[in-house]
Structures are given as structure tokens and as C-alpha cells.
Design an enzyme around this catalytic site. Sequence first.
Site, PDB file in Angstrom:
ATOM      1  N   GLY A 135       4.786  -1.423   7.276  1.00 21.65           N
ATOM      2  CA  GLY A 135       5.998  -0.739   7.704  1.00 21.65           C
ATOM      3  C   GLY A 135       5.750   0.183   8.873  1.00 21.65           C
ATOM      4  N   ARG A 136       6.599   1.170   9.022  1.00 20.65           N
ATOM      5  CA  ARG A 136       6.466   2.117  10.128  1.00 20.65           C
ATOM      6  C   ARG A 136       5.291   3.064   9.867  1.00 20.65           C
ATOM      7  NH1 ARG A 136       7.974   7.098   8.810  1.00 20.65           N
ATOM      8  NH2 ARG A 136       8.136   7.779  10.980  1.00 20.65           N
ATOM      9  N   ASP A 137       4.539   3.354  10.908  1.00 25.97           N
ATOM     10  CA  ASP A 137       3.466   4.351  10.868  1.00 25.97           C
ATOM     11  C   ASP A 137       2.548   4.168   9.656  1.00 25.97           C
ATOM     12  OD1 ASP A 137       2.048   6.470  11.942  1.00 25.97           O
ATOM     13  OD2 ASP A 137       3.180   7.993  10.846  1.00 25.97           O
ATOM     14  N   HIS A 138       2.137   2.942   9.410  1.00 22.17           N
ATOM     15  CA  HIS A 138       1.289   2.645   8.257  1.00 22.17           C
ATOM     16  C   HIS A 138      -0.024   3.430   8.342  1.00 22.17           C
ATOM     17  CE1 HIS A 138      -0.142  -0.204   5.054  1.00 22.17           C
ATOM     18  NE2 HIS A 138      -1.294   0.312   5.459  1.00 22.17           N
ATOM     19  N   ALA A 139      -0.360   4.122   7.268  1.00 21.42           N
ATOM     20  CA  ALA A 139      -1.610   4.897   7.159  1.00 21.42           C
ATOM     21  C   ALA A 139      -1.710   5.980   8.226  1.00 21.42           C
ATOM     22  CB  ALA A 139      -2.838   3.983   7.220  1.00 21.42           C
ATOM     23  N   GLN A 195       0.848  -1.187   0.000  1.00 20.93           N
ATOM     24  CA  GLN A 195       0.000   0.000   0.000  1.00 20.93           C
ATOM     25  C   GLN A 195       0.888   1.242   0.000  1.00 20.93           C
ATOM     26  OE1 GLN A 195      -3.097   1.411   0.222  1.00 20.93           O
ATOM     27  NE2 GLN A 195      -2.331   3.393   0.910  1.00 20.93           N
ATOM     28  N   THR A 196       0.532   2.201  -0.841  1.00 16.83           N
ATOM     29  CA  THR A 196       1.252   3.467  -0.808  1.00 16.83           C
ATOM     30  C   THR A 196       0.351   4.606  -1.276  1.00 16.83           C
ATOM     31  OG1 THR A 196       3.125   4.701  -1.730  1.00 16.83           O
ATOM     32  CG2 THR A 196       2.196   2.972  -3.092  1.00 16.83           C
ATOM     33  N   ARG A 197       0.579   5.759  -0.701  1.00 18.99           N
ATOM     34  CA  ARG A 197      -0.043   6.986  -1.202  1.00 18.99           C
ATOM     35  C   ARG A 197       1.040   8.009  -1.530  1.00 18.99           C
ATOM     36  NH1 ARG A 197      -0.345   8.190   4.548  1.00 18.99           N
ATOM     37  NH2 ARG A 197       0.234  10.372   4.903  1.00 18.99           N
ATOM     38  N   HIS A 225      10.127   5.755  -2.217  1.00 19.54           N
ATOM     39  CA  HIS A 225      11.515   6.148  -1.974  1.00 19.54           C
ATOM     40  C   HIS A 225      12.347   4.903  -1.672  1.00 19.54           C
ATOM     41  CE1 HIS A 225      10.413   5.808   2.243  1.00 19.54           C
ATOM     42  NE2 HIS A 225       9.531   6.789   2.129  1.00 19.54           N
ATOM     43  N   HIS A 283      11.082   2.285   0.851  1.00 19.78           N
ATOM     44  CA  HIS A 283      10.000   1.450   0.320  1.00 19.78           C
ATOM     45  C   HIS A 283      10.572   0.356  -0.580  1.00 19.78           C
ATOM     46  CE1 HIS A 283       7.097   5.115   0.661  1.00 19.78           C
ATOM     47  NE2 HIS A 283       7.074   4.397   1.769  1.00 19.78           N
TER      48      HIS A 283
END
Length: 393
Positions: free
Chosen positions: A292-296, A198-200, A204, A207
Site C-alpha cells: 500500500g501507501r508508504d509501506h514500512a 504486513q502490518t505493525r 483500520h 487496511h
Amino acid sequence: MSYHPDAIAPHGGELINRVASPAQREIFLSKADFLPRVELDERAVSDLEMIAIGGFSPLTGFMNQADYNRVVTEMRLANGIVWSIPITLSVTEEVATPLQKGGLVRLDNPRGEFIGVLELTEKYTYDKQQEAINVYRTDDAKHPGVQVVYNQGSINLAGDIWLLQRDSHPHFPSYQIDPAASREMFREKGWKTIVGFQTRNPIHRAHEYIQKCALETVDGLFLHPLVGATKEDDIAADVRMRCYEILLEHYYPVDRVILAINPAAMRYAGPREAIFHALVRKNYGCTHFIVGRDHAGVGDYYGTYDAQYIFDEFAPEELGIVPMKFEHAFYCKRTKQMATTKTSPSKPEERVHLSGTKVREMLRRGELPPPEFSRPEVAAELTRAMQIAPVLV
């Protein structure tokens, strides 16, 4: 996991399809001028589409009160199936009052086009503050997800839906791959294990690192950027997609990655949305999901790894998709490569921490992100976009 002809069963066991057949569509269109209308905002249009194509399986429509209440308080539907985000159609009392339970409601997009039908079964009020605190872990109106809840109507309309009109995506038609289609693509490729991402934000180096770590252990990567409604300062979807295309062309094995768009809207609900994102990718056919870290996350509302801890609140068979949890990746100056604290012997001052926020800040200052942050081709594309339309970033 129970047997399924694909590698993994949809959430709830059945891939929902609420896209009206040509015959159904003609019947609904013949009634268009006689049906009461509700105009959907951008997020509701996304929700309507995701329900119809099966992305939100097992949902067949907007949630009734029993489902809503249990999702808000327990992260489960009324029947006990895990679900973490309320999917509701909220309207004002003025709009709700003339609508008759048991009747059909015409659903229009913001342009006034007839795109869907709601089989109205229930109208109910709800506690906005309770939803905010339970789902978003805050009642701060500055939180973008909470702000949406506070600004929406006070009545929820419930019932099954039908999607009548679904145009090709205006910018990414070739990447408009629905759950049934992605499952078929995985079958054709012979993939048994697929990890979703998932990405918004543009991808980088951090990722890229965790995606490739995951790809070492599974058959394929499903790169699934969200292109629905996001907050104003997020980088525009067309810019992000160009960055993904550039990366895949130059830095990924083309036969082991599928790029597709996720039409859903962003909620910024942190831990709860991590569960939600995993279940949606399960419906698309993924067997694994990167967290990952701090997802969403957004701001400082959630702990760095809260979105990973929440998966431990459920039995693995309840979720039916395997979370792949990654620590915060950074560029290690000592080893001159991407790493985490699990693999790097470096001291804090030897680490270059990466984030989409930092990239946006650099672009606003007119700075080119260094190669430790972004691949040079991606940095060049972001810089070009910034020069053309600074508001995008």
C-alpha cells in the site's frame, strides 16, 4: 515460477531449517560453559529465530562480508539472489577480538539464556553511513532504523547459526505459525493463491478495504502482523492482536483468513523493507503480497509510492511473488464507502483519509476514532487500552 509441491517455492528454492535437533542441542549444551558468549539484543534474537525457522530463506546464518556488501549496494546476495536488507550480528571490537574464526560462539538472549550457536567464519568491519544511506535512504540519526545502525557495534560476525531454545510466544502461542506450518495449512485448505498482509498497526478501514479487494481475487488471506521490536510509539502487539481478533470475528469470512504472528523486528526501511517483507511472506507460502501507501515508512523519508516502484527494478521471476499495489484508500463521503481515486468521483474535501498515525493521535487526545476510521468494536478496544496504559499508544 518453478514447480513446487506447495503453491510457491521458498526464496532460493529451499525452506531453511536451522533449529537444532534434540541430539544436536544436547551436544551444544554440554559445551555451554566453555564457549565464548555474545549477548543478543531483541532484534538479533528475532533475526536468529527467523533464520532458523526458514522465514529468511535462503539465509542460513548472519551475513558474511561478500553478501553484506552486495546487499547494501545492489540488493542481492553474493550469488545474485535478490535480498534487500542486511541481516547481520554486530558487536563491539571488545567483544569481537577474542572470538576465533572456525570456532563456536554461544548466543544468549538478554536474560542470559543460551538460545543459539554461531559457527563463526568471519569478522569484518563495515561503513555505517553507507549502510544507512543505501538501505534507509538517509543518514539522519533520527530515523529509527538508522539510529539502530549507528548505535550497534562496529564489527559484524558471520556464520551459520543453530537455534537451541524456542519457547512458545508468551502472549500469542496459538498464532506462532512457522513457514513449514503455514504452508501445510494452505495445502490443507486447498489454497493455491494466498495474499500476505504486513502490518505493525491495528487494522483500520483502509487496511480492511484493500485486504478484501485482494481477497476477491485469491483463495486466502494470510494476515501476518509483525510482533518483533518496533519503535516506542507504535501500539503494543497485544493490543493490536486483540483488534485483529475482533475484526476477524465480526467482519471477515473465517474460512478464508489465517492470522499468524511474524516474529521479525521492524526496520522502517521503506522501499527496501517492502521487498524484504514480500520475500519473507513468500517463504511462508504466499503467492501475492499487498503493498500500500508508504509501506514500512516512517516520517517523511520516503515518497508515498516508492515502496511500489521498487518492485519494478526486478524481473518478476527473480522475486517469485506477485506484488498487489494499492493506492491510498479513503472514506468517500459522497458514495459513503471506502474507495480510492480509481473508483471514487469525490472531490478532495469529500474524502476522509485514514492512517495509523491519525488513530494514535486521536487516542492520545482521548477521542474515539469515528466509524469512518475504525470499526466500532476496534475503536472501543483501542480506547480501553489507552485508559489502562496510555504509554501503549
